[in-house]
Structure formats: structure tokens, C-alpha cells
Scaffold this active site. Structure first.
Site, short mmCIF file in Angstrom:
data_model
loop_
_atom_site.label_atom_id
_atom_site.label_comp_id
_atom_site.label_asym_id
_atom_site.label_seq_id
_atom_site.Cartn_x
_atom_site.Cartn_y
_atom_site.Cartn_z
N GLY A 12 -2.85 -2.93 -13.91
CA GLY A 12 -1.40 -2.84 -13.80
C GLY A 12 -0.75 -1.72 -14.58
O GLY A 12 0.41 -1.83 -14.99
N ASN A 14 0.15 1.09 -13.34
CA ASN A 14 1.25 1.59 -12.49
C ASN A 14 2.45 0.65 -12.53
O ASN A 14 3.59 1.09 -12.53
CB ASN A 14 0.76 1.82 -11.06
CG ASN A 14 0.01 3.13 -10.93
OD1 ASN A 14 0.61 4.21 -10.95
ND2 ASN A 14 -1.31 3.05 -10.85
N LEU A 94 -2.85 -5.21 4.47
CA LEU A 94 -1.80 -6.14 4.83
C LEU A 94 -1.84 -6.40 6.34
O LEU A 94 -2.27 -5.54 7.10
CB LEU A 94 -0.44 -5.57 4.44
CG LEU A 94 -0.25 -5.35 2.93
CD1 LEU A 94 1.01 -4.54 2.67
CD2 LEU A 94 -0.19 -6.68 2.20
N HIS A 110 -1.97 6.08 -4.09
CA HIS A 110 -3.41 6.29 -3.91
C HIS A 110 -3.84 7.46 -4.80
O HIS A 110 -3.18 8.50 -4.82
CB HIS A 110 -3.73 6.58 -2.45
CG HIS A 110 -5.20 6.80 -2.24
ND1 HIS A 110 -6.10 5.75 -2.21
CD2 HIS A 110 -5.92 7.94 -2.11
CE1 HIS A 110 -7.32 6.24 -2.07
NE2 HIS A 110 -7.24 7.56 -2.00
#
Ligand code: GRF
Length: 207
Positions: A12, A14, A94, A110
């Protein structure tokens, strides 16, 4: 207020970069209303707790089908009135229903310059290993809109980072995070919150 749902699968950092920008006043009008992790026990969940953000673990393996998983994710985001979904190190694909419900309202970070070193299997340290193996002199990070394929939606922002001769994949990963990811992900959220991202097919114009 732009209501943001952040999806994570790991440490985490980011997520932390977004929180730091919100807490320092650099993302006015932005609020993280929920953090969703695909796994239990990841440090990103601890960061959510420290910041008093409601979190949930929603794992594909707990559902009979991708469709059921997709419905659960969508129901969760809708229950928090999420307007922008940010994938910050989230590792699963997703489903169609989720993506269609949040058309051009899901962004991903990315760790490479797409279309290099991306797609199925290019997650974690792998894009950096492959960049070094290939011998590129420059890599970087990309923020893009999300569709139902891996790393394939319209590109919003990219930032280049130098690859040095003595780099290991771990050193390169850290440089890409520090010099690119933690900068362009909050920047893309800011542009989105200001209504400055215009999508035209594959092309994104920053207004
Ligand atoms: C980052 O390299 C991100 O680009 C990729 O997964 C990693 C997540 O790191 N999609 P963190 O969990 O934000 O520290």
C-alpha cells in the site's frame, strides 16, 4: 467531494502516497471513503486503519464465479457512493459489470511504460526484472483507465525513470516508485477531480 475507493493487494505505498497528498492539502475535494483489499493481512489494510478509513477484504476465491465476485465489489463501492475507483497495487482482473458501471472512472498504476512490460503476469517485481533483462535504458510508470483486459485502457499519465547499469530489480522497483508512481498516481487523481481528463477512444487529453 470526490469519493474515492482504493483497491489494494499489498503493502500500500501507493495508497500512502494518495493519503499523504490528501493530508497535506494537495488533493482538495478528494476523500478516500473505502479501501478494498483482495487479501487479508496486507499492510495496506493497516494504513487504512491508521487513517480511520473503512476497509473490506473481498477475495475472488470466496465467490463461485467472477460474476458473483464482481457483483460483491460493485455493491460494496455503491454502498459507499464511490465515484472514482483507484487500483493501487490491486492484482485481480475486474469483471465486465463493474467496469461498465465505472466507465472511465477506474484508474490503475502500472510500474512500466505501457505497452512495454505489461499484461498478464507482469505484476510486482516482474516488470522490473524484465526491463533489466531486456537492457532498456529507461523504464517508468503509467496511470491508465481500466477495462476488462490487463493494463490495456487509455493512458492518462506516464513518467520515465532511468535504468542504471548496476541496478537490481529491487533497486529499480524502488526508484520507479519514488520517482514515478508516487507522483503520477496522485497527479492523475487531482486531474480527474478537477474534471481535466477528456477521453476520446484510446486518447486522453489533459485539459
Ligand atoms: C506498485 O508497483 C504498482 O505499480 C503495482 O503494484 C505495486 C503496488 O505497490 N500495480 P504498493 O502496494 O502500492 O506498495
Amino acid at each position: 467531494m470526490l469519493r474515492i475507493g482504493v483497491m489494494v493487494s499489498g503493502g500500500g505505498t501507493n495508497l500512502q502516497a494518495i493519503l499523504d497528498n490528501i493530508n497535506s492539502g494537495n488533493l482538495p475535494g478528494c476523500e478516500i471513503v473505502t479501501v478494498v483489499s483482495s487479501k487479508l493481512g496486507v499492510y495496506a489494510l493497516e494504513r487504512a486503519r491508521e487513517n480511520k478509513i473503512p476497509s473490506a477484504v473481498i477475495s475472488k476465491k470466496d465467490y463461485d464465479s467472477l460474476q458473483a465476485y464482481d457483483e460483491a465489489l460493485l455493491a460494496h463501492m455503491k454502498s459507499y457512493d464511490v465515484e472514482l475507483v483507484v487500483l493501487a497495487g490491486y492484482l485481480s482482473l475486474l469483471g465486465e459489470r463493474f467496469v461498465n458501471n465505472y466507465k472511465n472512472a477506474i484508474i490503475n498504476i502500472h510500474p512500466s511504460l505501457i505497452p512495454s512490460f505489461c499484461g498478464k503476469g507482469y505484476y510486482g517485481i516482474i516488470p522490473h526484472e524484465k526491463a533489466i533483462e531486456y537492457g532498456v535504458k529507461v523504464t517508468g510508470a503509467t496511470v491508465h483507465f481500466v477495462d476488462t483486459e490487463y493494463d490495456s485502457g487509455p493512458i492518462i499519465l506516464q513518467r520515465a525513470v532511468e535504468v542504471l547499469p548496476e541496478d537490481t530489480s529491487e533497486i529499480l522497483q524502488k526508484r520507479v516508485m519514488e520517482q514515478a508512481e508516487w507522483i503520477i498516481l496522485p497527479e492523475a487523481i487531482k486531474l480527474y477531480s478537477q474534471g481535466r481528463i477528456k477521453v476520446n477512444g484510446r486518447h486522453v487529453e489533459i485539459l
